[in-house]
Each structure stands twice: as C-alpha cells, then as structure tokens.
Design an enzyme around this catalytic site. Structure first.
Site, short mmCIF file in Angstrom:
data_model
loop_
_atom_site.label_atom_id
_atom_site.label_comp_id
_atom_site.label_asym_id
_atom_site.label_seq_id
_atom_site.Cartn_x
_atom_site.Cartn_y
_atom_site.Cartn_z
N GLY A 354 0.74 -0.73 0.00
CA GLY A 354 0.00 0.00 0.00
C GLY A 354 1.27 1.25 0.00
O GLY A 354 1.57 1.87 -0.43
N THR A 355 -0.33 2.94 0.20
CA THR A 355 -1.02 4.23 0.36
C THR A 355 -0.43 5.07 1.48
O THR A 355 0.03 4.52 2.48
CB THR A 355 -2.50 3.95 0.66
N VAL A 356 -0.49 6.40 1.35
CA VAL A 356 -0.18 7.31 2.44
C VAL A 356 -1.40 8.18 2.71
O VAL A 356 -2.14 8.53 1.80
CB VAL A 356 1.04 8.22 2.15
N MET A 436 -4.83 4.03 6.06
CA MET A 436 -4.45 3.49 4.77
C MET A 436 -4.15 2.00 4.89
O MET A 436 -4.05 1.45 5.97
CB MET A 436 -3.24 4.22 4.21
#
Length: 534
Positions: A354, A355-356, A436
């Site tokens: 993964g 996202t931040v 996240m």
C-alpha cells in the site's frame, strides 16, 4: 464527544497533541513538517496538504509516488467538497486485447496494469481552487528533500527492504531495470539512518511545479511516459494523459449516532465503511474489548464488502445506485443476517432506486483529508527512465470477467482502495481521519469511528487501540496486542482467528476540532507517524 479517555496497548504511551494555529498529521516527520512550514508562511490547510503529499512521494516512495492516484475531502467556507483524483484505464486496452496477449487475469506488475496517474493533477487542481501560496512554493520542500537527501526512517527502511526482496523474486526483464537503478542503486535497499537522494525525482517535481502539472499530462513528462509504455509493452499513451482531469464530486454520508460520517463516492471503497456503519448503528455497544463488539463489527464489514466487491466500480458503470446501498431499509434487511456465529458473506439485492494518508488543519477552520498511493507498495515496478516516476498498478483491481460490474473497459476507472474520511456533527466539522492499507482501509475507518463515538477515545488512543482485519470467508486477523479472551471467544463463534503483526493493520491519522477551535491530533504508532503542531 469525550477526548480524554485513553487506551494504551503500546509501551510508548503517546498522548493526543493539541494546537490552535495549525496541525499536520502523517506517516513521515519530514512531510508533516513541510506542511506545517506552509502554514507558518501564511498558507492554509490546503497548501499544507499539497506540500505534505508532494513531500511524501520523496520521503516515503515505498507506498506512494508521482505516478499514483489521490483523493481528497476539503472542508472550507462551511462546506465539505470532494475530489476524485483517480485515473482511468487506457483507451486502447480491453479484455479481448489482454486475452489475445495471453492474460487470463489482470497482472500485478509490469506495464499492463498501469492506469492514468491522477496525483499531480489533483495537487494542481486543489491549489488552483483553494490554495493561497504559489504552487511552486508549495512543492519546494519536496524538491529540496529529493535534491539534498534525507535519512531513512525505521519503518521506511523495513518496508523498502521488504519491497526490494519482493521485486527480486517477482519481476524480471529490462522493463524493471530502471526501478532497480533508481531504488536499489547499490544492489540493495537503503538502510535505516542512511541518506537518500532522488535527483531525477527532484527535476520531475520542479517541472510539475513550474507548469502546474501540465508537463506531466501534455508536455515533456507525458512524452517520456508514452515512450516508456511503448518500450515496456503497455497501453497508456500521451493521448490518455492529455485527456485526463480530476473530478470534483459530492461526498456521501451516513448518520452514525448523531455524527455524519463522510466518504467519497465510488469508484472508491468508502461506501463499504458507510454500509458497515449503517448496519452497526442498529446495535448498542458499551465496551470496546468485548467479544460481541468484535463479532458484530467483523460481520458487518463482511456484508458490506460482499456488496462493495460486487457493485462498486466507476460510477458511470455502476448498475446499483449508491442510494440503494446506503438505504435504511437495506441496512435493516442485511442486519438480520448478523447472528451469534461467523457467516460466509454473500452480496445482497438492494432495492434499485500500500497508500499514504495525511490530515491537515489551520487556524481559520480549513481542514483536509487526503490520501494518495501507487498501490501494493511501489506499484507496477515500472519507473519512467530519467524521471523517478514510479507508475501505479491500479488496473490490477479490474476483473477480466465480462459479466462483472468492475470488468476491464477502455477509459474506465477501477474499484479503488484508497479513501479519505471526514466527520461532522450538526453541520459543523469535527475533522479528517483515515487509515491506509488496501482493503484494510474501510475496516480501519469503522474501527476509528467507533473508537471515537461509541467508546470516547481521544485521537491518539483511537489509533493506538488493537485492530482486526477480515480477509476472506471466516478468516479474521487480530493484532498481537488484542486481549487473549477476545481471540478465544471469536474462535468459539466459528471465526478462523489468526494473530498478525502490527504492520498488517494499516496506518492512520486523525485531527479533531473542538467548538472553540482547538485541534486535537493523533498519529499512527505502527509506523514513523508524526504530528506537527503550531
């Protein structure tokens, strides 16, 4: 809402932080400070969010980059506005084309799953509509870190090393050579405490800053991306890039015990969190650490995901209206399926009708919930030569089944995992929140919201509390810090319980605003989380 209650499973015993003039919370101290610097220079929360987001592409490239997507919820002038900064599939791609090329499923790595990156356009659009400082000034901290370097932080070093090992065994061929040249130039991942520089990345950010992202979509960078895709056998073209614009959207909400919980509409999976909360508000919860609390939360998420995975896709292609999925009648019907033992979820049939991650707030009342990602770590493994641009692999989420709602189609946006959240009450902002981590995200949102509203935990405590994650069937992962009696009881309820390390449960940030304007912030204890305050 009581912000004074506490829950501290971690030995650090960190407390929520408070401020009045501004606050930025994210997973990297360098990025959080970059955002706060914008506030001190006279910028607003939107400037701070953009600066933080751009900086994160440099100081946390293991989870996001210039070649990824972004979403935002922005509270300003008494109104919540949403931005969908996700990109579509290329116009030349199709299920038939991939099947003829020998693909039976969407690949994870390589040029095929690359969709149009939306992040640079999202930064520019947010700056144009809401920002106060010049766009080049807002991106300057990211440029400086890329040019001058920064020391690798502990969680970043571990994640980078893991990604390097994964690519060594998962990707081969010339198409991935640039990734190894850029991100493992010494034949290894950079080590904790080692200085890291990314001069190609700096030059790219400078072009984006000077042209307000035009170079990325209709200029020099677009030409380089186009050439890279042709060389690597991808479908993305400069024409796809030139046609792209982020979309302003109306956020969705459900009322949960007097609070309005806001998410962006599909193609994101925020609706999964809202559907689960719609089910859960029909129950009463008095204790967080009770097996029945865990059980009902897990069962609600299962049912919400079953519907989300069937119906959520590009909103222009959704066959099921979001109003039907979020209706009280449908929630009441689905709630009856939650019994005393674990179920195997199936999608329902709602009436057709993964996202931040980062959070930013200023002293004027502006607040931003922002998330961006390359997906699955560094993304596709394709880095555009000479630019430092690591391209995302969001196309992997498309289905190759022609009958599926989320089937691959030219120009279509896929089911998207990254979701920012926001909380209001009686039309007034409480603030931004997010967790996240791919499909952990709506599950994290549900847990953070309930920790706050049902159990009265302050922002830091709401993030510190042990988490769970449903993965498939009856399997549920529990964080190691979960009380033993919870795991035992869930097993007796026919859940297949697995204990997992903290890194499996996402990374969150929260900023709440009191009626008097005081900001209370919490940051993720499972990573290099940091809250900058003023």
């Amino acid at each position: 809402m009581d912000f004074d209650s506490a829950y501290y499973p971690y030995s650090s015993r960190r407390y929520a932080l408070y401020a009045r003039n501004g606050m930025v919370a994210t997973s990297q101290p360098f990025a959080a400070q970059a955002g706060l610097d914008m506030l001190r220079r006279g910028g607003n929360a939107i400037d701070a969010a953009i600066a933080t987001a751009a900086c994160l592409t440099v100081v946390e490239p293991t989870t996001n980059g210039i070649g990824g997507d972004a979403f935002a919820l922005v509270w300003t002038k008494g109104e919540l506005q949403g931005m969908n900064g996700s990109g579509p599939a290329p116009r030349s791609i199709s299920i038939d084309a991939l099947q003829k090329a020998g693909h039976t499923t969407m690949p994870v790595y390589g040029a095929v799953p690359v969709t149009v990156p939306g992040a640079p356009a999202a930064w520019a659009a947010l700056s144009e509509r809401f920002g106060r400082l010049p766009f080049p000034d807002v991106l300057q901290p990211a440029i400086d870190y890329a040019e001058r370097g920064f020391p690798i932080t502990p969680s970043l070093g571990k994640t980078w090393s893991s990604a390097y090992r994964n690519y060594l065994k998962s990707v081969t061929g010339d198409a991935f050579a640039e990734w190894f040249r850029v991100f493992a130039p010494d034949g290894r991942a950079p080590e904790i405490g080692e200085m890291w520089k990314a001069r190609d990345h700096a030059a790219t950010l400078r072009l984006i800053a000077e042209t307000k992202a035009e170079a990325f979509y209709r200029g020099e960078l677009a030409e380089k991306i186009d050439a890279c895709m042709k060389q690597a056998g991808g479908y993305l073209t400069k024409e796809d890039l030139a046609a792209y614009k982020p979309e302003w959207v109306r956020p969705l909400s459900v009322n949960y015990r007097g609070y309005d919980v806001w998410e962006l509409p599909p193609n994101g999976q925020g609706i999964v969190a809202l559907m689960a909360l719609n089910l859960l508000k029909g129950f009463e919860f008095t204790t967080r650490d009770h097996p029945d609390t865990y059980h009902k939360q897990i069962e609600a998420i299962k049912l919400a995901f079953a519907d989300g995975m069937k119906y959520v896709t590009d909103p222009r292609n959704m066959k099921m209206p979001v109003e039907a999925l979020l209706s009280e009648a449908y929630a009441a019907d689905r709630r009856t399926l939650i019994g005393r033992t674990a179920l195997l979820p199936e999608p329902g049939s709602p009436p057709r009708g993964g996202t931040v991650y980062l959070a930013a707030a200023d002293g004027e009342g502006n607040m931003v919930s922002f998330i961006q990602s390359n997906y699955m770590g560094f993304g596709s493994g394709i880095v555009v030569p000479g630019t430092g641009i690591a391209l995302q692999n969001r196309g992997h989420n498309f289905s190759m089944d022609p009958s599926h709602d989320n089937r691959l189609e030219p120009g279509k946006r896929p089911y998207h995992t990254i979701i920012p959240g926001f909380l209001t009450k009686d039309g007034q902002p409480i603030g931004p929140f997010g967790v996240m981590g791919a499909f952990m995200q709506p599950q994290g949102h549900v847990q953070v919201v309930m920790n706050t509203i049902d159990f009265g935990l302050n922002p830091q405590s709401a993030l510190d509390a042990p988490r769970w994650q449903w993965t498939s069937g009856r399997t549920v992962e529990l964080e190691h810090s979960t009380p033993e009696h919870i795991a035992d009881a869930l097993s007796r309820m026919e859940h297949q319980v697995q204990l997992s390390p903290a890194s499996r449960f996402g990374r969150g940030q929260i900023i709440w605003r009191s009626p008097g304007g005081v900001l209370a912030g919490g940051t993720e204890p499972r990573t290099d989380g940091y809250v900058s305050v003023w």
